[in-house]
Design a protein around this motif. Structure first.
Motif, short mmCIF file in Angstrom:
data_model
loop_
_atom_site.label_atom_id
_atom_site.label_comp_id
_atom_site.label_asym_id
_atom_site.label_seq_id
_atom_site.Cartn_x
_atom_site.Cartn_y
_atom_site.Cartn_z
N ILE A 127 0.90 -1.12 -0.14
CA ILE A 127 -0.05 -0.21 0.05
C ILE A 127 0.91 1.15 0.00
N PHE A 128 0.87 2.14 -0.88
CA PHE A 128 1.38 3.39 -0.98
C PHE A 128 0.37 4.38 -0.90
N THR A 129 0.60 5.60 0.33
CA THR A 129 -0.28 6.38 0.76
C THR A 129 0.41 7.64 0.39
N ASP A 130 -0.24 8.56 -0.06
CA ASP A 130 0.46 9.97 -0.33
C ASP A 130 0.15 10.62 1.31
N LEU A 131 1.20 11.26 1.53
CA LEU A 131 1.28 11.91 2.83
C LEU A 131 0.22 13.08 2.83
N ALA A 132 0.26 14.00 1.86
CA ALA A 132 -0.62 15.22 1.96
C ALA A 132 -2.03 14.96 1.53
N SER A 133 -2.50 14.32 0.87
CA SER A 133 -3.97 14.08 0.46
C SER A 133 -4.23 12.77 0.88
N ARG A 134 -3.71 11.93 1.33
CA ARG A 134 -3.85 10.51 1.79
C ARG A 134 -4.73 9.59 0.75
N ALA A 135 -4.27 9.92 -0.54
CA ALA A 135 -4.66 9.19 -1.69
C ALA A 135 -3.63 7.86 -1.54
N VAL A 136 -4.40 6.49 -1.90
CA VAL A 136 -3.88 5.43 -1.79
C VAL A 136 -3.90 4.60 -3.09
N HIS A 137 -2.63 4.16 -3.20
CA HIS A 137 -2.50 3.06 -4.39
C HIS A 137 -1.97 1.77 -3.91
N ILE A 138 -2.56 0.70 -4.35
CA ILE A 138 -2.19 -0.81 -3.83
C ILE A 138 -1.60 -1.74 -5.13
N GLU A 139 -0.51 -2.23 -4.87
CA GLU A 139 -0.13 -3.21 -5.75
C GLU A 139 -0.03 -4.59 -5.14
N ALA A 140 -0.27 -5.53 -5.99
CA ALA A 140 -0.14 -7.04 -5.37
C ALA A 140 1.25 -7.65 -5.74
N VAL A 141 1.71 -8.56 -4.55
CA VAL A 141 3.06 -8.94 -4.70
C VAL A 141 2.85 -10.44 -4.27
#
Length: 184
Positions: A127-141
């Motif tokens: 899970i990648f979370t943007d610090l300013a806007s708290r937007a989220v990007h998820i990648e599978a591993v």
């Protein structure tokens, strides 16, 4: 039946005296009611005061007397509260999306194969979370190692751009990936 009502004022009791709210004598009488009431709360102080006196905003005055009473401050101490941790600068300054991120791995989850439905395996998420806007990007591993994480990071950077700052926990695959990225 109505003769023994404790709330009804008898003819023997004089009516309460009206006092100004912001007068020092009114405050002294409220202090006296607070002390005689055994340093009770706001309502106890106000009830004792209203036996003989009345003032507009009496509740506010009783609360002020209770708050400023030294014995009550000692007897009812204010407990310490939890302090909030220091926020990273990326949380407080506006920035482009995903320029400063926090990442973490979560899982494992049991997944089925796409071609062979009977086979199962483990998968993790990054899970990648943007610090300013708290937007989220998820990648599978599909493996819990450094090379799988670097592939997920490459997929993320191909879509969102390379972040200027990355914060993560000190997981072994993340620290090894940091070393490999610094060598590149």
């Amino acid at each position: 039946m109505g003769d023994n009502n404790p709330l009804q004022q008898s003819s023997d009791d004089p009516p309460p005296k009206l006092l100004p709210t912001n007068h020092s004598y009114t405050r002294l009488l409220m202090d006296e009611a607070h002390t005689e009431g055994g340093h009770g709360g706001r309502d106890t102080t106000l009830a004792r005061f209203r036996h003989a006196y009345w003032t507009p905003q009496g509740t506010k005055l009783a609360k002020s007397v209770k708050t400023n009473c030294r014995l009550c401050k000692i007897r009812d101490p204010q407990l310490l509260t939890q302090e909030m941790g220091k926020l990273p600068k990326g949380r407080l300054t506006p920035a482009l999306p995903f320029s400063q991120i926090v990442l973490d791995l979560f899982g494992p989850f049991l997944v089925r194969g796409e071609v062979q439905k009977c086979t199962t395996g483990k998968a993790w998420g990054v899970i990648f979370t943007d610090l300013a806007s708290r937007a989220v990007h998820i990648e599978a591993v599909f493996d819990y190692d450094t090379s799988s994480f670097i592939l997920a990071l490459r997929r993320f950077t191909n879509m969102r751009g390379w972040p200027s700052v990355i914060h993560s926990d000190p997981g072994s695959q993340l620290t090894h990936a940091e070393k490999e990225l610094k060598m590149l």
